[in-house]
Design an enzyme around this catalytic site. Structure first.
Site, short mmCIF file in Angstrom:
data_model
loop_
_atom_site.label_atom_id
_atom_site.label_comp_id
_atom_site.label_asym_id
_atom_site.label_seq_id
_atom_site.Cartn_x
_atom_site.Cartn_y
_atom_site.Cartn_z
CE LYS A 107 -4.18 -1.77 0.05
NZ LYS A 107 -5.17 -1.36 -0.74
CE LYS A 214 -10.24 -5.34 -4.24
NZ LYS A 214 -9.77 -4.35 -3.27
#
Length: 327
Positions: A107, A214
């Site tokens: 991240k 997703k």
């Protein structure tokens, strides 16, 4: 037809699970678990999402709990480690929670941090994975085009596999991709797929080389498979920080894809300090076995959400069910 409300709520359990490290701005992950005729399933849109967006997640939960699974092409799926926006000195203990993973998603662009923080974190990951490891970064759309171009140049020495959602809009992604194409670093789209009214728009605009899909945000395994077959780009199956029950849904999607070029982002149970099962979906030798998950009654009780939060989730499910189209 969708199952009636009383059938859905009859088995519904709401849990609040602590995270190991603050991630995506939260320290506790709430989720609603339901048991259908095909097995346990999960409804867990993030709490800030409005009902129209959350209803798509409910459609996915119903699909997984009330429908037959597609034919699987594989029995296990290789997965990546996920490194939150921790300081570089915490990278070793973070990667240790993902045994055998050859790929790490790092991240970046965390609010309150700097590009120097990102570079230090990515450098630490590269040093631990070695030259044969794969390092991808995820900015969650936080950069504008100029910032993204500058950041990619700063991170390029660490041999990036791809950069995920560096900018927020399809137009920005397309412009950035044109600017950095000579560098040979692919651009992946996540939010531009799962939050878009038209998930295929990013591919038609030439704005990405890879799509991150997703299963809950796309409305279920069947719809995600249809999108992946239409898009004409390689896909990476990733999670939305679900419990192991929800991760099982993503695993069955990954297992059903005809080809799977990239390690999948489905090992995020390792980011949870607690789960709903005694056999969580955590990686062994860098892979997850494709299986359904049955929650532990004791863990459901231990991590049960408060009465107020449970009422909130039950009311949310009822509202979202009304928004699902008649079949």
């Amino acid at each position: 037809m969708y199952p009636p409300l009383d059938e859905l709520l009859g088995t519904a359990r709401v849990v609040a699970l602590p995270l190991v490290t603050r991630f995506r701005g939260i320290e506790t992950r709430e989720a609603m678990l339901l048991e259908g005729p095909s097995g346990w399933t999960e409804f867990s849109p993030f709490v800030e999402y409005g009902d129209p967006e959350a209803a798509t997640w409910l459609a996915a939960a119903i699909d997984f709990g009330w429908s037959e699974l597609p034919v699987a092409a594989r029995s296990s799926v290789r997965v990546n480690a996920t490194v939150p926006a921790v300081t570089a000195d915490l990278v070793p203990e973070t990667l240790a929670r993902f045994p055998g993973c050859r790929t790490a998603k790092v991240k970046v662009a965390e609010p309150g941090q700097t590009l120097e923080d990102d570079v230090a974190r990515v450098a630490a990951v590269r040093a631990l994975l070695g030259p044969e490891g794969r390092v991808r970064v995820d900015a969650n759309g936080a950069w504008n085009v100029d910032e993204a171009e500058h950041a990619i140049h700063a991170l390029a020495p660490y041999d990036l596999e791809y950069v995920e959602q560096p900018c927020a809009t399809v137009e920005e992604l397309a412009e950035l991709r044109r600017r950095v194409k000579y560098m040979g670093i692919p651009i992946a789209a996540d939010e531009s797929v799962r939050k878009a009214e038209d998930p295929l728009a990013v591919a038609r605009a030439g704005a990405a080389d890879i799509l991150v899909i997703k299963v809950q945000p796309l409305g279920g395994i069947a719809r995600a498979l249809a999108i992946s077959s239409e898009v004409g780009l390689p896909v990476v199956v990733s999670s939305a920080l679900e419990t192991s029950v929800g991760l099982s849904m993503g695993l069955h999607l990954a297992a059903a894809l005809p080809t799977l070029e990239f390690d999948c982002g489905l090992a995020t149970a390792s980011l949870l300090a607690a789960d709903v099962t005694d056999a969580p979906l955590t990686p062994i030798d860098g892979a997850l076995a494709v299986r359904r998950v049955v929650p532990s009654p004791e863990l459901l009780d231990r991590y049960a959400a408060t009465a107020d939060r449970t009422r909130w989730w039950r009311a949310r499910l009822e509202r979202c069910l009304r928004l699902l189209p008649a079949e």
